[in-house]
Design an enzyme around this catalytic site. Structure first.
Site, short mmCIF file in Angstrom:
data_model
loop_
_atom_site.label_atom_id
_atom_site.label_comp_id
_atom_site.label_asym_id
_atom_site.label_seq_id
_atom_site.Cartn_x
_atom_site.Cartn_y
_atom_site.Cartn_z
N ASP A 18 -0.95 -6.25 -0.03
CA ASP A 18 -1.23 -5.56 1.23
C ASP A 18 -2.73 -5.36 1.39
O ASP A 18 -3.41 -4.95 0.44
CB ASP A 18 -0.59 -4.16 1.19
CG ASP A 18 0.47 -3.97 2.25
OD1 ASP A 18 0.46 -4.72 3.24
OD2 ASP A 18 1.30 -3.07 2.07
N GLU B 249 -0.93 -5.48 8.69
CA GLU B 249 -0.11 -4.87 9.74
C GLU B 249 -0.71 -5.11 11.12
O GLU B 249 -1.93 -5.09 11.27
CB GLU B 249 -0.01 -3.35 9.50
CG GLU B 249 0.74 -2.98 8.24
CD GLU B 249 0.90 -1.46 8.05
OE1 GLU B 249 0.56 -0.68 8.97
OE2 GLU B 249 1.36 -1.07 6.97
N ASP C 29 0.84 -1.20 0.00
CA ASP C 29 0.00 0.00 0.00
C ASP C 29 0.88 1.25 0.00
O ASP C 29 0.36 2.38 0.01
CB ASP C 29 -1.01 -0.01 1.16
CG ASP C 29 -0.36 -0.02 2.52
OD1 ASP C 29 0.88 -0.06 2.61
OD2 ASP C 29 -1.10 0.03 3.53
N SER C 30 2.21 1.05 -0.04
CA SER C 30 3.12 2.17 -0.34
C SER C 30 2.76 2.77 -1.69
O SER C 30 3.20 3.88 -2.01
CB SER C 30 4.58 1.68 -0.35
OG SER C 30 4.71 0.49 -1.09
N LYS D 16 -0.97 -9.48 3.12
CA LYS D 16 -0.19 -9.01 4.27
C LYS D 16 -1.05 -8.07 5.08
O LYS D 16 -1.79 -7.26 4.49
CB LYS D 16 1.08 -8.28 3.81
CG LYS D 16 1.83 -7.57 4.95
CD LYS D 16 3.23 -7.14 4.57
CE LYS D 16 3.34 -5.81 3.89
NZ LYS D 16 2.86 -4.66 4.69
N GLU E 82 9.84 -3.95 10.22
CA GLU E 82 10.26 -2.66 9.64
C GLU E 82 10.88 -1.74 10.68
O GLU E 82 10.31 -1.48 11.74
CB GLU E 82 9.03 -1.99 8.99
CG GLU E 82 9.39 -0.65 8.35
CD GLU E 82 8.35 -0.15 7.34
OE1 GLU E 82 7.39 -0.88 7.05
OE2 GLU E 82 8.52 0.98 6.87
O1 KIV Z 1 3.59 -1.07 1.58
C1 KIV Z 1 4.76 -1.48 1.50
O2 KIV Z 1 5.45 -1.29 0.50
C2 KIV Z 1 5.29 -2.23 2.63
C3 KIV Z 1 6.77 -2.42 2.65
C4 KIV Z 1 7.40 -1.18 3.17
C5 KIV Z 1 7.16 -3.60 3.44
O3 KIV Z 1 4.59 -2.60 3.51
#
Ligand code: KIV
Length: 276
Positions: A95, A127, A56-57, A125, A194
């Site tokens: 994500d 968090e 989600d970056s 994934k 992280e």
């Molecule tokens: O969203 C993302 O790119 C991430 C990485 C920083 C691990 O969660």
């Protein structure tokens, strides 16, 4: 009929959650980078990356937002689908964006189910630590592989107040240690860790059997992940210490765009051989 994916030089063996664990057992480092579109994902897969994260970056490096908080499930479904389409070998992990899994386990299950069914990714994934364990357990029980994410969790930026290194106090380091064990118990197949001290990264990697993939968590982790736009020099708003720039693609692109503009203005482009 065998259910094992075929392996040949043309279609190398697919990376799975199981093969990542075997990599850890062999002491072979796991490589991971992010992608948000078909072209980048295809290049990463051809390069031999183990894991492609549709992070989600995207909210920051693709959409230009200040945080990842505003990214929607629909946007993640879109990015995940076009990444998964390009990949034949790597494990693609999507994500789950902020508020797509926090309300309750039923909603998380519905949303993660959409991610798996509609996009073709192999895992999701999410968090968070102990508080997310019942949800993780629920997803894993129905066959959705889950990667955890501890340490600096960017979706909690409004709670943290900054992107500074996490777990520098004994209390927070203990909490991250406990969370890693709880995530493993809940059934995650890997954990992203992280921006924590390198010593803690090494300790946590040794304390769990699932692979720990570090980002700013030192060389003692079982693998490493970076945001591709950061390591390529495509996204230059921040340059955290843990990012190594492997290329200056942004500068190259800028030069190419300026060259093109000059050529069009001067009549140099298109040439006769580029015309019909
Ligand atoms: O969203 C993302 O790119 C991430 C990485 C920083 C691990 O969660």
């Amino acid at each position: 009929m065998s259910t094992e994916p075929a392996s040949s030089p043309k279609s190398p063996r697919r990376i799975t959650t199981k093969s990542l664990r075997e990599q850890k057992q062999r002491g072979e480092k796991i490589t991971a980078l992010t992608a948000y579109d078909f072209s980048m994902a295809e290049l990463l897969d051809k390069a031999g990356i183990d894991v492609i994260l549709v992070g989600d970056s995207a909210g920051m490096v693709v959409q230009g937002a200040d945080t990842t908080v505003g990214v929607t499930l629909e946007e993640m479904l879109y990015h995940s689908k076009i990444v998964a389409r390009a990949v034949t070998r790597a494990l693609v992990v999507a994500d789950m964006p902020f508020m797509s899994f926090q309300v309750n386990a039923d909603e998380a299950l519905r949303n993660a189910g959409r991610m798996i069914k509609e996009t073709g990714v192999g895992a999701v994934k999410l968090e968070g630590g102990l508080v997310q364990c019942p949800t993780i357990q629920r997803l894993v029980e129905v066959g959705i592989p889950v990667m955890g994410h501890l340490g600096l969790t960017p979706q909690s930026i409004h709670q943290f107040g900054s992107y500074q290194v996490r777990a520098t106090s004994t209390e927070e380091a203990d909490m991250v240690r406990r969370d890693a064990l709880e995530l493993e118990r809940a059934g995650v197949f890997a954990i992203v860790l992280e921006k924590v001290p390198a010593k803690l990264g090494e300790e946590i990697s040794a304390s769990v059997e699932v692979p720990v993939i570090g980002i700013g968590a030192g060389s003692g982790c079982d693998g490493q992940i970076l945001v591709s736009h950061d390591m390529l020099g495509l996204y230059t708003r921040f340059h955290p210490r843990f990012v190594r720039r492997y290329a200056e693609v942004g500068r190259e692109m800028q030069n190419a765009f300026e060259h093109y503009i000059r050529d069009v203005k001067s009549g140099e482009f298109p040439a006769p051989e580029e015309s019909y």
